[in-house]
Design a protein around this motif. Sequence first.
Motif, PDB file in Angstrom:
ATOM      1  N   GLY A 175       0.794  -1.219   0.000  1.00 32.54           N
ATOM      2  CA  GLY A 175       0.000   0.000   0.000  1.00 32.54           C
ATOM      3  C   GLY A 175       0.826   1.268   0.000  1.00 32.54           C
ATOM      4  N   ALA A 176       2.113   1.188   0.334  1.00 37.05           N
ATOM      5  CA  ALA A 176       2.964   2.379   0.367  1.00 37.05           C
ATOM      6  C   ALA A 176       4.054   2.326  -0.694  1.00 37.05           C
ATOM      7  CB  ALA A 176       3.597   2.540   1.752  1.00 37.05           C
ATOM      8  N   LEU A 177       4.728   1.197  -0.784  1.00 39.45           N
ATOM      9  CA  LEU A 177       5.807   1.011  -1.750  1.00 39.45           C
ATOM     10  C   LEU A 177       5.558  -0.268  -2.528  1.00 39.45           C
ATOM     11  CD1 LEU A 177       9.030   1.868   0.299  1.00 39.45           C
ATOM     12  CD2 LEU A 177       8.297   3.018  -1.797  1.00 39.45           C
ATOM     13  N   THR A 178       5.704  -0.196  -3.847  1.00 33.36           N
ATOM     14  CA  THR A 178       5.498  -1.372  -4.695  1.00 33.36           C
ATOM     15  C   THR A 178       6.727  -1.569  -5.566  1.00 33.36           C
ATOM     16  OG1 THR A 178       3.120  -0.951  -4.777  1.00 33.36           O
ATOM     17  CG2 THR A 178       4.044  -2.449  -6.430  1.00 33.36           C
ATOM     18  N   LEU A 179       7.368  -2.733  -5.429  1.00 37.27           N
ATOM     19  CA  LEU A 179       8.534  -3.034  -6.246  1.00 37.27           C
ATOM     20  C   LEU A 179       8.126  -3.189  -7.708  1.00 37.27           C
ATOM     21  CD1 LEU A 179      10.465  -5.643  -4.069  1.00 37.27           C
ATOM     22  CD2 LEU A 179      11.108  -3.273  -4.490  1.00 37.27           C
ATOM     23  N   THR A 180       8.921  -2.632  -8.613  1.00 38.49           N
ATOM     24  CA  THR A 180       8.683  -2.808 -10.040  1.00 38.49           C
ATOM     25  C   THR A 180       9.401  -4.067 -10.506  1.00 38.49           C
ATOM     26  OG1 THR A 180      10.599  -1.423 -10.592  1.00 38.49           O
ATOM     27  CG2 THR A 180       8.479  -0.326 -10.399  1.00 38.49           C
ATOM     28  N   PRO A 181       8.844  -4.797 -11.459  1.00 39.10           N
ATOM     29  CA  PRO A 181       9.500  -6.016 -11.940  1.00 39.10           C
ATOM     30  C   PRO A 181      10.891  -5.715 -12.471  1.00 39.10           C
ATOM     31  CG  PRO A 181       7.243  -5.879 -12.743  1.00 39.10           C
ATOM     32  CD  PRO A 181       7.556  -4.553 -12.131  1.00 39.10           C
ATOM     33  N   GLY A 215      20.450  -7.078 -12.308  1.00 41.38           N
ATOM     34  CA  GLY A 215      21.099  -6.021 -11.542  1.00 41.38           C
ATOM     35  C   GLY A 215      21.290  -6.320 -10.080  1.00 41.38           C
ATOM     36  N   LEU A 216      21.732  -5.290  -9.359  1.00 42.81           N
ATOM     37  CA  LEU A 216      22.043  -5.372  -7.945  1.00 42.81           C
ATOM     38  C   LEU A 216      21.050  -4.600  -7.094  1.00 42.81           C
ATOM     39  CD1 LEU A 216      25.901  -4.709  -8.191  1.00 42.81           C
ATOM     40  CD2 LEU A 216      24.678  -6.867  -8.456  1.00 42.81           C
ATOM     41  N   GLN A 217      20.002  -4.068  -7.690  1.00 38.80           N
ATOM     42  CA  GLN A 217      19.022  -3.274  -6.971  1.00 38.80           C
ATOM     43  C   GLN A 217      17.667  -3.373  -7.653  1.00 38.80           C
ATOM     44  OE1 GLN A 217      22.000  -1.366  -8.170  1.00 38.80           O
ATOM     45  NE2 GLN A 217      21.045  -1.683 -10.163  1.00 38.80           N
ATOM     46  N   MET A 218      16.624  -2.935  -6.939  1.00 35.68           N
ATOM     47  CA  MET A 218      15.284  -2.871  -7.501  1.00 35.68           C
ATOM     48  C   MET A 218      14.690  -1.507  -7.183  1.00 35.68           C
ATOM     49  SD  MET A 218      13.725  -6.648  -6.573  1.00 35.68           S
ATOM     50  CE  MET A 218      12.422  -6.547  -7.810  1.00 35.68           C
ATOM     51  N   ALA A 219      13.779  -1.063  -8.027  1.00 28.44           N
ATOM     52  CA  ALA A 219      13.086   0.199  -7.798  1.00 28.44           C
ATOM     53  C   ALA A 219      11.715  -0.080  -7.194  1.00 28.44           C
ATOM     54  CB  ALA A 219      12.926   0.974  -9.107  1.00 28.44           C
ATOM     55  N   ALA A 220      11.306   0.779  -6.280  1.00 26.49           N
ATOM     56  CA  ALA A 220       9.986   0.670  -5.645  1.00 26.49           C
ATOM     57  C   ALA A 220       9.275   2.010  -5.803  1.00 26.49           C
ATOM     58  CB  ALA A 220      10.128   0.306  -4.167  1.00 26.49           C
ATOM     59  N   LYS A 221       8.056   1.983  -6.295  1.00 27.05           N
ATOM     60  CA  LYS A 221       7.297   3.211  -6.507  1.00 27.05           C
ATOM     61  C   LYS A 221       6.443   3.532  -5.288  1.00 27.05           C
ATOM     62  CE  LYS A 221       7.096   2.804 -11.548  1.00 27.05           C
ATOM     63  NZ  LYS A 221       6.208   2.750 -12.740  1.00 27.05           N
ATOM     64  N   LEU A 222       6.432   4.818  -4.922  1.00 32.84           N
ATOM     65  CA  LEU A 222       5.578   5.273  -3.832  1.00 32.84           C
ATOM     66  C   LEU A 222       4.127   5.327  -4.311  1.00 32.84           C
ATOM     67  CD1 LEU A 222       7.649   8.183  -2.258  1.00 32.84           C
ATOM     68  CD2 LEU A 222       6.989   6.062  -1.137  1.00 32.84           C
ATOM     69  N   ALA A 223       3.219   4.983  -3.440  1.00 34.90           N
ATOM     70  CA  ALA A 223       1.802   5.005  -3.785  1.00 34.90           C
ATOM     71  C   ALA A 223       1.358   6.426  -4.134  1.00 34.90           C
ATOM     72  CB  ALA A 223       0.979   4.472  -2.620  1.00 34.90           C
ATOM     73  N   ASP A 224       0.487   6.538  -5.100  1.00 33.72           N
ATOM     74  CA  ASP A 224      -0.072   7.842  -5.461  1.00 33.72           C
ATOM     75  C   ASP A 224      -0.786   8.445  -4.253  1.00 33.72           C
ATOM     76  OD1 ASP A 224       0.825   7.511  -8.046  1.00 33.72           O
ATOM     77  OD2 ASP A 224      -1.082   6.701  -8.776  1.00 33.72           O
ATOM     78  N   GLY A 225      -0.583   9.715  -4.040  1.00 31.92           N
ATOM     79  CA  GLY A 225      -1.259  10.408  -2.955  1.00 31.92           C
ATOM     80  C   GLY A 225      -0.560  10.298  -1.621  1.00 31.92           C
ATOM     81  N   LEU A 226       0.538   9.559  -1.553  1.00 30.19           N
ATOM     82  CA  LEU A 226       1.249   9.434  -0.287  1.00 30.19           C
ATOM     83  C   LEU A 226       1.980  10.735   0.029  1.00 30.19           C
ATOM     84  CD1 LEU A 226       3.223   6.486   1.103  1.00 30.19           C
ATOM     85  CD2 LEU A 226       4.414   8.662   0.875  1.00 30.19           C
ATOM     86  N   THR A 227       1.850  11.200   1.249  1.00 31.10           N
ATOM     87  CA  THR A 227       2.579  12.378   1.708  1.00 31.10           C
ATOM     88  C   THR A 227       3.352  12.019   2.957  1.00 31.10           C
ATOM     89  OG1 THR A 227       0.693  13.128   3.034  1.00 31.10           O
ATOM     90  CG2 THR A 227       0.876  13.975   0.773  1.00 31.10           C
ATOM     91  N   LEU A 228       4.365  12.812   3.250  1.00 29.52           N
ATOM     92  CA  LEU A 228       5.204  12.552   4.413  1.00 29.52           C
ATOM     93  C   LEU A 228       5.120  13.713   5.383  1.00 29.52           C
ATOM     94  CD1 LEU A 228       8.315  11.022   2.683  1.00 29.52           C
ATOM     95  CD2 LEU A 228       6.755   9.855   4.202  1.00 29.52           C
TER      96      LEU A 228
END
Length: 511
Positions: free
Chosen positions: A411-417, A421-434
Amino acid sequence: MKSRRGPLLTLTDGGEGGSLQQRLFERLRHAIATGVVAPGERLPSTRTLARDMGLSRNTAVAAIERLTAEGYLESRVGSGTFVVENLPPDYAPAEVRAPSPRPQCPAPAETALPSPTLPFRPGIAAGDQLDIEAWRRVLSRSWRSLSARALERDSAPGWRPLRVALASFLEASRGLRCHPDQILILPGRAAALDLAVGLAASPGDRVWTEDPGCPLTQALVRRLGMTPVPVPADADGLDPAKGVALSPDARLAVVTANCQMPLGTVMSLERRQALLDWAARADAHVIEDDGDGGFTFETRPPATLMSLDRAWERQADRTTQRNGRVLHVGGFERILYPGLRIAYLVVPDHLLDRALEMRALFELHAPVVEQSALAEFIDEGHLASHLRRARLTYQERRETLIDAARRLWAGALTLTPAAAGLQMAAKLADGLTLKTAPGMSANLAPDMALRQAARARSIDVTPLSSFHAGRGGTQGLVLGYAAFPPPLILKAAQRLAETLEAHASGTACAY
């Protein structure tokens, strides 16, 4: 077991439960956390430690490796194992944390050791996968066999035995056929990329770069007086059709085809061919940045762009290959260990003379001893064994990260396929604020703010937006996993979940 005198030799007394390895690990960790073993102090060798404490050497090695993996110790080739200088305070066991640590005399800046690498720093190879004994042996032999004259400067393209070994290795592992004379040895990937860009384009030229893409590439292109043209990259890699629409007059494209940085995707065969077709039509060149060394997990490492380049095909009436469009950059910083500043550049014949001139002009020489050792390391099969071993280890660590993301960040971070490599990218959920923490700028992008909050918990995450050419970009994190064992990945993942819980709003996180 008898107690022995000295700060390191009173670590087992036979009065605890658990295995000898676990007891040694806990006592050493306790000694480090309480300052009994001071920051920067060198530990005895595992052989000496095992002998003095009546343990098997395998037990001592296993305990030391665990402490190194968890950031308490750092191994330095040729020097030994040391306690890190700047241990994060919350990495100490809770029972030994003190409100006021005992004062330590500051070490001179020139002798200070680097801080431990924190999860999830991307682009870092796993030092615990290197066969350090094999590397020490080839280094030792190189020192003994090299003459004083060889230490002055390497040959024009680099140490020839290494170039011969690399030519054979690249053909066997990547299907890339080249002559050793087409390979230049250079002091690190940045130097290799810099030389390649200077060879393939001229000041004032427009250059396709990936978006998102490696910030180093953008910086090098600008430094050489060229104009970067960010071309969108997605699950299939850089899109040549969009590149033509944005800048049909570009003279160069720089791509990470085999492991897109930072997304970890692999360029599709269709787009590889389209990119090579564009280069032939436009009389342009392509630089293939292969810094991650072909670490793929779902398929075999794909064929390199240079091996696919039709301009390199042999013709029946020719004995040599025609001039190609692709320059291939590779290195060992992300394969063996970060301190090994040796990279290589494979250039087509028509650029070779100029490449040699530029290498000599800018004195882009790599240390001869390390070149000689690396040649033996490859010839004896250690590099191939390392890659096989590391690929299995990285697969396990990758799966650990995927599982942790699913359980802790939903619900907050979603790994992209990502297939490589040595790393993965994770997208922040739309509308998330800090929520802004004390001392944190209110104008930061969400992923930048999350990075600052995570650092306070000893987590090193990289904002995905920093890989985009313009302001904004995709909000998310780039998470390295290769250098960290599964227990540390899980621990860091939990801390990141706690960070999100403390600072994020506007999303339904499941913790």
